[in-house]
Design a protein around this motif. Structure first.
Motif, PDB file in Angstrom:
ATOM      1  N   ASP A 349     -31.865  14.723 -30.463  1.00 44.56           N
ATOM      2  CA  ASP A 349     -31.608  15.508 -29.520  1.00 44.56           C
ATOM      3  C   ASP A 349     -31.498  15.010 -28.279  1.00 44.56           C
ATOM      4  N   GLU A 350     -31.914  13.454 -28.043  1.00 40.49           N
ATOM      5  CA  GLU A 350     -31.630  12.788 -26.956  1.00 40.49           C
ATOM      6  C   GLU A 350     -31.319  11.348 -27.399  1.00 40.49           C
ATOM      7  N   VAL A 351     -30.274  10.838 -26.829  1.00 40.95           N
ATOM      8  CA  VAL A 351     -29.743   9.527 -26.813  1.00 40.95           C
ATOM      9  C   VAL A 351     -30.046   8.605 -25.603  1.00 40.95           C
ATOM     10  N   VAL A 352     -30.784   7.608 -25.644  1.00 37.42           N
ATOM     11  CA  VAL A 352     -31.030   6.881 -24.307  1.00 37.42           C
ATOM     12  C   VAL A 352     -29.885   5.421 -24.382  1.00 37.42           C
ATOM     13  N   PHE A 353     -29.447   5.347 -23.315  1.00 40.70           N
ATOM     14  CA  PHE A 353     -28.927   3.913 -23.028  1.00 40.70           C
ATOM     15  C   PHE A 353     -29.769   3.152 -21.890  1.00 40.70           C
ATOM     16  N   GLU A 354     -30.299   2.121 -21.972  1.00 37.43           N
ATOM     17  CA  GLU A 354     -30.980   1.237 -20.941  1.00 37.43           C
ATOM     18  C   GLU A 354     -30.055   0.243 -20.620  1.00 37.43           C
ATOM     19  N   ILE A 355     -29.737  -0.130 -19.388  1.00 36.99           N
ATOM     20  CA  ILE A 355     -29.229  -0.917 -18.653  1.00 36.99           C
ATOM     21  C   ILE A 355     -29.678  -1.649 -17.718  1.00 36.99           C
ATOM     22  N   ASP A 356     -29.442  -3.153 -17.788  1.00 39.28           N
ATOM     23  CA  ASP A 356     -30.262  -4.026 -16.513  1.00 39.28           C
ATOM     24  C   ASP A 356     -28.916  -4.598 -15.969  1.00 39.28           C
ATOM     25  N   LEU A 357     -28.672  -4.344 -14.605  1.00 41.71           N
ATOM     26  CA  LEU A 357     -27.412  -4.827 -13.913  1.00 41.71           C
ATOM     27  C   LEU A 357     -27.826  -6.260 -13.604  1.00 41.71           C
ATOM     28  N   ALA A 358     -28.885  -6.895 -13.558  1.00 38.88           N
ATOM     29  CA  ALA A 358     -29.266  -8.217 -13.303  1.00 38.88           C
ATOM     30  C   ALA A 358     -28.769  -8.550 -12.026  1.00 38.88           C
ATOM     31  N   VAL A 359     -29.077  -7.758 -10.994  1.00 41.79           N
ATOM     32  CA  VAL A 359     -28.716  -8.258  -9.512  1.00 41.79           C
ATOM     33  C   VAL A 359     -29.827  -7.955  -8.595  1.00 41.79           C
ATOM     34  N   GLY A 360     -30.983  -7.091  -9.030  1.00 39.75           N
ATOM     35  CA  GLY A 360     -32.035  -6.805  -7.843  1.00 39.75           C
ATOM     36  C   GLY A 360     -33.027  -6.116  -8.695  1.00 39.75           C
ATOM     37  N   SER A 361     -33.863  -5.541  -8.254  1.00 34.96           N
ATOM     38  CA  SER A 361     -35.153  -4.808  -8.626  1.00 34.96           C
ATOM     39  C   SER A 361     -35.125  -3.455  -8.513  1.00 34.96           C
ATOM     40  N   GLU A 362     -34.118  -2.689  -7.937  1.00 34.63           N
ATOM     41  CA  GLU A 362     -34.048  -1.192  -7.993  1.00 34.63           C
ATOM     42  C   GLU A 362     -33.749  -0.594  -9.289  1.00 34.63           C
ATOM     43  N   LYS A 363     -34.174   0.764  -9.437  1.00 41.13           N
ATOM     44  CA  LYS A 363     -33.888   1.592 -10.604  1.00 41.13           C
ATOM     45  C   LYS A 363     -33.457   2.847 -10.386  1.00 41.13           C
ATOM     46  N   GLY A 364     -32.858   3.529 -11.491  1.00 38.89           N
ATOM     47  CA  GLY A 364     -32.328   4.902 -11.402  1.00 38.89           C
ATOM     48  C   GLY A 364     -31.953   5.494 -12.673  1.00 38.89           C
ATOM     49  N   GLU A 365     -32.278   6.780 -12.726  1.00 36.58           N
ATOM     50  CA  GLU A 365     -31.724   7.428 -14.047  1.00 36.58           C
ATOM     51  C   GLU A 365     -31.036   8.594 -13.919  1.00 36.58           C
ATOM     52  N   ALA A 366     -30.043   8.772 -15.030  1.00 39.20           N
ATOM     53  CA  ALA A 366     -29.101  10.038 -14.924  1.00 39.20           C
ATOM     54  C   ALA A 366     -29.186  10.705 -16.227  1.00 39.20           C
TER      55      ALA A 366
END
Length: 384
Positions: A349-366
């Motif tokens: 019932d929930e699929v999670v994609f995790e992404i590291d943009l590799a340019v800094g230390s900030e994070k966010g979720e949608a």
């Protein structure tokens, strides 16, 4: 299970005949004392009359005593006549409560281009004041349109003060400053300036981080009202609880997306700014191709790369990392993994994609949802 409103708030809901279905379609929440408040509304150039009026009230800085909502008719793109109808709604409830029209926040949701059936509104609104009670449940149900269930979230602070939030939204969800509808009520005493200063960032991390179909409504609105009935709260604790309530509601909107079978969560780390992290996450969550892949339980990480590349967020493709359901699938190029096993892991019932943009230390979720044939059916038949 019944959810009670915070101290000093009461709610009422009834079927005024606005919805052809005969379901509840007119509702109000009333506070026994004036409320400080914060607000955000859609930046759509076609914003509905209720959003424009709410902005005027907000800029005036006056306290609120009540929220009045109708569902079934959006009263958007209805010209000066629709604007007058919206003003009259507020006046009708104010008269019943012996308060000023400026202390009543009005909101409408439903079909765009239809004016309110004012004879039904005039008959229904005065009845609300005589039917108020302490539960928020009927209020949460009455604001629904294509939602399949009410959306309610709550938190209790260390001093005993409570926050109770409701939301509606299932389609036409890609908010720009707010969500379809969300109202949070609290009996905490909080400084209005501090609340208003913090609110835009909280909205950005919650309701503006949810998407169902990439379409922004004309009526998007969210507000929080605090009546101080249970005394002063620690500001930091209150704002954290407010963000948690709004985050819970945002996730429920995504989970209940029209035709949805799966909640899609995109977690981004390694961003240069929080804004970039949120932009990358929501672009992925909004991608019709990625949403379709989730519906088919297909770990097609190439669609993540595609969405990231067009998002406008800064990234380092050479060091970028992508995982699906905890399984690494991309880093410095494709990784070896068992696609069949990942596909099975996506059958939930929930699929999670995790992404590291590799340019800094900030994070966010949608948060978003899968794209199914049922979404097309619902919207192909919406008015006919």
């Amino acid at each position: 299970m019944t959810t009670l409103l915070p101290t000093g708030f009461q709610a009422a809901a009834l079927a005024a005949g606005i919805k052809p279905s005969g379901k509840t379609d007119l509702t109000a929440v009333v506070s026994s004392s004036p409320c400080v408040w914060a607000f955000a509304g859609t930046r759509s150039a076609a914003a509905a009359a209720c959003v424009g009026r709410a902005r005027q009230l907000y800029d005036a800085g006056l306290p609120l005593r009540a929220v009045l909502v109708n569902s079934g008719v959006a009263n958007a793109a209805t010209g000066s006549g629709g604007a007058a109808d919206n003003i009259e709604m507020g006046e009708l409830l104010a008269g019943s409560l012996d308060t000023t029209p400026e202390s009543v926040l009005t909101a409408s949701t439903g079909i765009i281009g239809h004016r309110l059936p004012m004879e039904k509104v005039r008959a229904g609104v005065p009845r609300l004041a005589g039917e108020v009670q302490g539960s928020v449940d009927l209020h949460a149900q009455a604001i629904m349109t294509t939602d399949t269930r009410p959306k309610i979230a709550e938190r209790t602070l260390s001093g005993g003060q409570r926050l109770v939030g409701v939301a509606k939204g299932s389609g036409m969800i890609h908010p720009d400053m707010a969500t379809m509808f969300s109202f949070v009520y609290s009996d905490a005493a909080i400084d209005q300036s501090a609340l208003r200063a913090a609110f835009p960032a909280i909205v950005a991390r919650t309701f503006n981080a949810v998407t169902v179909d990439g379409d922004t409504s004309t009526n998007d609105m969210t507000a929080v009202l605090c009546n101080a009935a249970s005394g002063a709260a620690d500001t930091a604790e209150f704002l954290q609880a407010l963000e948690e309530v709004m985050r819970d509601l945002a996730r429920e909107i995504a989970r209940d997306g029209e035709g949805a079978t799966t909640l899609l969560t995109v977690k981004v780390t390694g961003a240069g700014t929080e804004a970039d992290a949120l932009l990358a996450a929501r672009t992925c969550a909004a991608s019709p191709l990625l949403k379709s892949a989730v519906h088919g339980r297909d770990p097609n990480w190439g669609r993540v790369i595609m969405a990231l590349g067009r998002s406008g967020a800064r990234l380092n493709l050479d060091n970028l990392r992508v995982s699906v359901q905890g399984v690494p699938v991309f880093h410095e190029g494709p990784l070896k993994y068992d696609a069949g096993q990942v596909s099975k892991a996506m059958n939930t019932d929930e699929v999670v994609f995790e992404i590291d943009l590799a340019v800094g230390s900030e994070k966010g979720e949608a948060w978003g949802c899968d794209l199914s044939a049922e979404y097309v059916r619902i919207n192909a038949d919406y008015t006919t």
